[in-house]
Design a protein around this motif. Structure first.
Motif, short mmCIF file in Angstrom:
data_model
loop_
_atom_site.label_atom_id
_atom_site.label_comp_id
_atom_site.label_asym_id
_atom_site.label_seq_id
_atom_site.Cartn_x
_atom_site.Cartn_y
_atom_site.Cartn_z
N ASP A 1 -70.01 -26.74 -50.79
CA ASP A 1 -69.73 -27.19 -52.14
C ASP A 1 -68.75 -26.29 -52.87
O ASP A 1 -68.04 -26.73 -53.78
N TYR A 2 -68.74 -25.04 -52.51
CA TYR A 2 -67.83 -24.09 -53.15
C TYR A 2 -67.35 -23.06 -52.14
O TYR A 2 -67.96 -22.87 -51.09
N THR A 3 -66.24 -22.42 -52.48
CA THR A 3 -65.63 -21.42 -51.61
C THR A 3 -65.51 -20.11 -52.38
O THR A 3 -65.23 -20.11 -53.59
N CYS A 4 -65.74 -19.02 -51.71
CA CYS A 4 -65.61 -17.71 -52.35
C CYS A 4 -64.54 -16.89 -51.63
O CYS A 4 -64.51 -16.84 -50.40
N LEU A 5 -63.65 -16.30 -52.40
CA LEU A 5 -62.58 -15.48 -51.85
C LEU A 5 -62.69 -14.05 -52.39
O LEU A 5 -62.28 -13.77 -53.51
N PRO A 6 -63.26 -13.14 -51.60
CA PRO A 6 -63.31 -11.75 -52.04
C PRO A 6 -61.91 -11.17 -52.13
O PRO A 6 -61.05 -11.47 -51.30
N GLY A 7 -61.67 -10.38 -53.18
CA GLY A 7 -60.34 -9.83 -53.36
C GLY A 7 -59.28 -10.89 -53.59
O GLY A 7 -58.10 -10.68 -53.32
N LEU A 8 -59.69 -12.06 -54.09
CA LEU A 8 -58.81 -13.21 -54.34
C LEU A 8 -58.13 -13.69 -53.07
O LEU A 8 -57.10 -14.36 -53.11
N GLY A 9 -58.70 -13.33 -51.91
CA GLY A 9 -58.09 -13.71 -50.66
C GLY A 9 -56.85 -12.91 -50.34
O GLY A 9 -56.15 -13.20 -49.36
N VAL A 10 -56.58 -11.89 -51.13
CA VAL A 10 -55.37 -11.08 -50.98
C VAL A 10 -55.68 -9.69 -50.45
O VAL A 10 -55.03 -9.19 -49.53
N ASN A 11 -56.71 -9.07 -51.02
CA ASN A 11 -57.04 -7.68 -50.70
C ASN A 11 -58.55 -7.55 -50.73
O ASN A 11 -59.14 -7.43 -51.80
N GLU A 12 -59.19 -7.59 -49.57
CA GLU A 12 -60.65 -7.64 -49.50
C GLU A 12 -61.27 -6.26 -49.78
O GLU A 12 -61.69 -5.53 -48.90
N ILE A 13 -61.31 -5.96 -51.06
CA ILE A 13 -61.96 -4.76 -51.57
C ILE A 13 -62.94 -5.21 -52.63
O ILE A 13 -62.65 -6.12 -53.42
N ILE A 14 -64.13 -4.62 -52.67
CA ILE A 14 -65.09 -4.93 -53.72
C ILE A 14 -65.47 -3.67 -54.48
O ILE A 14 -65.44 -2.57 -53.93
N SER A 15 -65.79 -3.84 -55.73
CA SER A 15 -66.23 -2.71 -56.55
C SER A 15 -67.73 -2.51 -56.38
O SER A 15 -68.47 -3.44 -56.05
N THR A 16 -68.16 -1.28 -56.58
CA THR A 16 -69.58 -0.96 -56.40
C THR A 16 -70.21 -0.60 -57.74
O THR A 16 -70.98 0.34 -57.85
N GLY A 17 -69.84 -1.36 -58.75
CA GLY A 17 -70.54 -1.24 -60.01
C GLY A 17 -71.86 -2.00 -59.91
O GLY A 17 -72.33 -2.32 -58.83
N GLY A 18 -72.42 -2.33 -61.05
CA GLY A 18 -73.67 -3.08 -61.02
C GLY A 18 -74.58 -2.68 -62.15
O GLY A 18 -74.13 -2.22 -63.21
N ASP A 19 -75.87 -2.83 -61.93
CA ASP A 19 -76.86 -2.63 -62.98
C ASP A 19 -77.85 -1.55 -62.60
O ASP A 19 -78.21 -1.39 -61.43
N ALA A 20 -78.30 -0.83 -63.61
CA ALA A 20 -79.30 0.21 -63.42
C ALA A 20 -80.26 0.16 -64.60
O ALA A 20 -79.93 -0.35 -65.68
N PHE A 21 -81.46 0.70 -64.40
CA PHE A 21 -82.41 0.79 -65.49
C PHE A 21 -82.63 2.25 -65.87
O PHE A 21 -82.82 3.11 -65.02
N TYR A 22 -82.57 2.48 -67.18
CA TYR A 22 -82.85 3.78 -67.77
C TYR A 22 -84.20 3.70 -68.47
O TYR A 22 -84.62 2.62 -68.93
N PHE A 23 -84.84 4.84 -68.60
CA PHE A 23 -86.20 4.89 -69.13
C PHE A 23 -86.27 5.84 -70.32
O PHE A 23 -86.26 7.06 -70.15
N PRO A 24 -86.31 5.29 -71.53
CA PRO A 24 -86.35 6.15 -72.71
C PRO A 24 -87.60 7.03 -72.74
O PRO A 24 -88.66 6.66 -72.23
N VAL A 25 -87.45 8.19 -73.32
CA VAL A 25 -88.58 9.08 -73.53
C VAL A 25 -89.60 8.40 -74.44
O VAL A 25 -89.24 7.87 -75.50
N LEU A 26 -90.87 8.38 -74.02
CA LEU A 26 -91.95 7.75 -74.79
C LEU A 26 -93.00 8.78 -75.17
O LEU A 26 -93.20 9.77 -74.48
N LYS A 27 -93.73 8.50 -76.24
CA LYS A 27 -94.81 9.38 -76.68
C LYS A 27 -96.12 9.06 -75.97
O LYS A 27 -97.02 9.89 -75.95
N ASP A 28 -96.23 7.84 -75.44
CA ASP A 28 -97.46 7.37 -74.81
C ASP A 28 -97.52 7.86 -73.35
O ASP A 28 -96.67 7.51 -72.53
N GLU A 29 -98.55 8.63 -73.02
CA GLU A 29 -98.67 9.23 -71.69
C GLU A 29 -98.82 8.18 -70.60
O GLU A 29 -98.19 8.28 -69.53
N GLU A 30 -99.65 7.16 -70.83
CA GLU A 30 -99.86 6.14 -69.81
C GLU A 30 -98.60 5.30 -69.57
O GLU A 30 -98.28 4.94 -68.43
#
Length: 411
Positions: free
Chosen positions: A281-310
Motif C-alpha cells: 500500500d505504501y513505499t518507504c525510501l530511507p535517505g529519500l532513496g539517495v543516501n541511506e543514512i538514518i539519524s539516531t535521535g528519538g525519545d527518552a524519559f526523564y524523572f523529576p526529583v520527587l518528595k515522595d519516597e515510594e
C-alpha cells in the motif's frame, strides 16, 4: 531561565533511595496523542502496570514544541510529574544542571544499559558530568520519504525510487488532483524536512560541519545552496497541503490525497493503524532513496526529583521497565521506531523497519539535530523554515543567509 532557586527549594526535603519497591501511581507526561502513538504508549503503560504500580497517563495534545514548555513549567514551578518525555539531546539540560532531575546511574548500572544500548550516542545524550539522567526508549530516524502507491497508480506514473524521480512525477500527481508532497504547518515539520534534504543532497560530512561544528561559512556556501534549491522544489510541491498536524499530513498519504511525505519513522504507526502494508500500500525510501543514512535521535524519559519516597522508588522500576526487552519489542513495533537495545528479537518487523535495522547494523547513522543544537537554536531554525515553506516570496538565497546567521550564533 533560572532554575537554581527552584532547585534549592527542593533540596532539603527530597529522598531518593534505591531499595525495595512498593506500589505507587506515577503520572507520565508525553506528547504522543496520534492513533499510532497512543497504541504504542499503551504498551508502556501495560508493562509498568504489570509491576504492581500504576501508569497515570498525562498526554498533552500537540507537538513537543507545545508540550515541553508545559512540562518545564510544572517541574520548575514545584508540581513535577513522575516521568516526562523529551527527545534525546539537550532539551532537559538546564533542568538537570539545576538539580531537578533524578540521577539514574544506579539503575543504568544494575540493568547494564552501557552494554545493551546501541548506539552509544543514545546514552551519551543522557549523560551529564558522567551521570545518566534519562532512559532512552527508541531510535527515531527522520530520513524517510513515505509514498502512496495508490496515488502514483492514479496519476499513471511509477512509484519513485528516489527523490529526483519523485520531483519528476510531481506534475502528473498535480494533474490528477493530488498534492505531491504533504508538509503540515507545525514549524518542526518544515525544519525536519530541510535537515533530511541536507543529508540526502549534501551528505554526512557537510551535515556535521553545519550542525556539529557550527561552521557558518559552510552554511553560507555552495553545497548548502544546492540544498536550498531542492528545498524550494519541496516547498512548491507542498502547496495545497492545508493541514497542521504531522499525522494529518501522513493521513493524506494514507488516503492517496498526497503522493508523499518527508517524515520520521513514527509515521509507520499511522500506516499500521490504518491497516496498510509496507511494500503493498505504501513505499518507504530511507535517505529519500539517495543516501541511506538514518539519524539516531528519538525519545527518552526523564524523572523529576520527587518528595515522595515510594514514588521515587517506583521511578526506578519504570526506568528499568522501559528498557526491558519485552517492553522494547512491544512498544517499538507499534511506534514504528527501532529499539535502543541491540539484543532484542524483531522478527515481526515490517519491510520498512527491516530497512532501518539494516542501515543501523551497517553503521550508516548520524546524530539528530536535537543532539547537536540547543533548544534555542533549534527553535530559531524551526521558525525560519516554517516561514520559508509558508511564504514563497522568501527566496532560497534570502533563507540561506538567515540560516547561516543562525548557525553562526548557534550553541
Amino acid at each position: 531561565m533560572n532554575f537554581r532557586s527552584v532547585a534549592a527549594a527542593f533540596a532539603a526535603s527530597v529522598v531518593m533511595p534505591f531499595t525495595a519497591v512498593q506500589a505507587a501511581e506515577l503520572e507520565v507526561t508525553h506528547w504522543w496523542t496520534s492513533g499510532g502513538e497512543a497504541a504504542a504508549v499503551a504498551e508502556l503503560a501495560k508493562a509498568f502496570d504489570a509491576t504492581g504500580n500504576k501508569w497515570v497517563d498525562g498526554a498533552i495534545a500537540g507537538s513537543g514544541g507545545t508540550a515541553r514548555p508545559i512540562m518545564i513549567s510544572r517541574i520548575t514551578g514545584g508540581d513535577p510529574m513522575g516521568a516526562t518525555q523529551f527527545n534525546h539531546g539537550r532539551q532537559a539540560e538546564e533542568l538537570v544542571q539545576a538539580g531537578l532531575m533524578r540521577d539514574l546511574t544506579a539503575v543504568a548500572e544494575k540493568e547494564r544499559w552501557r552494554e545493551v544500548v546501541k548506539p552509544q550516542s543514545l546514552l551519551d545524550s543522557c549523560t551529564i558530568d558522567g551521570k545518566i539522567y534519562c532512559a532512552p526508549v527508541n531510535i527515531h530516524s527522520w530520513q524517510w520519504l513515505w509514498l502512496s502507491n495508490g496515488a502514483f497508480e492514479k496519476a499513471g506514473v511509477a512509484v519513485p525510487t528516489n527523490w529526483d524521480e519523485f520531483v519528476t512525477a510531481a506534475p502528473a500527481l498535480e494533474k490528477a488532483g493530488i498534492v505531491p508532497l504533504a508538509v503540515g504547518g507545525q514549524p518542526w515539520q518544515a525544519a525536519g524536512a530541510f535537515d533530511v534534504l541536507m543529508v540526502a543532497i549534501a551528505g554526512k560530512d557537510t551535515f556535521y560541519k553545519v550542525f556539529k561544528d557550527k561552521d557558518a561559512d559552510v552554511a553560507a556556501g555552495a553545497e548548502i545552496a544546492k540544498v536550498f534549491k531542492v528545498a524550494d522544489d519541496a516547498r512548491r510541491m507542498s502547496k495545497g497541503t492545508n493541514v497542521q498536524d504531522w499525522n494529518q499530513a501522513t493521513n493524506m498519504v494514507i488516503s492517496g490525497k498526497a503522493g508523499g511525505q518527508i517524515m520520521g519513522d513514527w509515521a509507520q504507526g499511522e500506516f499500521a493503524l490504518a491497516g496498510q502494508t509496507a511494500g503493498k500500500d505504501y513505499t518507504c525510501l530511507p535517505g529519500l532513496g539517495v543516501n541511506e543514512i538514518i539519524s539516531t535521535g528519538g525519545d527518552a524519559f526523564y524523572f523529576p526529583v520527587l518528595k515522595d519516597e515510594e514514588k521515587s522508588k517506583a521511578q526506578d522500576v519504570l526506568a528499568a521497565t522501559l528498557l526491558a526487552p519485552a517492553t522494547q519489542v512491544a512498544f517499538n513495533l507499534k511506534k514504528g521506531s527501532l529499539p535502543v537495545r541491540g539484543d532484542v528479537d524483531l522478527a515481526a518487523a515490517n519491510d520498512c523497519m527491516k530497512k532501518g535495522l539494516d542501515i543501523l547494523a551497517r553503521g550508516n547513522v548520524i546524530e539528530g539535530t536535537d543532539q547537536l543544537l540547543s533548544a534555542d537554536s533549534q527553535k530559531q531554525k524551526e521558525d525560519l523554515f516554517s516561514e520559508f515553506f509558508a511564504n514563497p516570496s522568501i527566496t532560497a538565497e534570502q533563507a540561506q543567509k538567515r540560516f547561516a546567521d543562525i548557525i553562526a550564533s548557534a550553541d
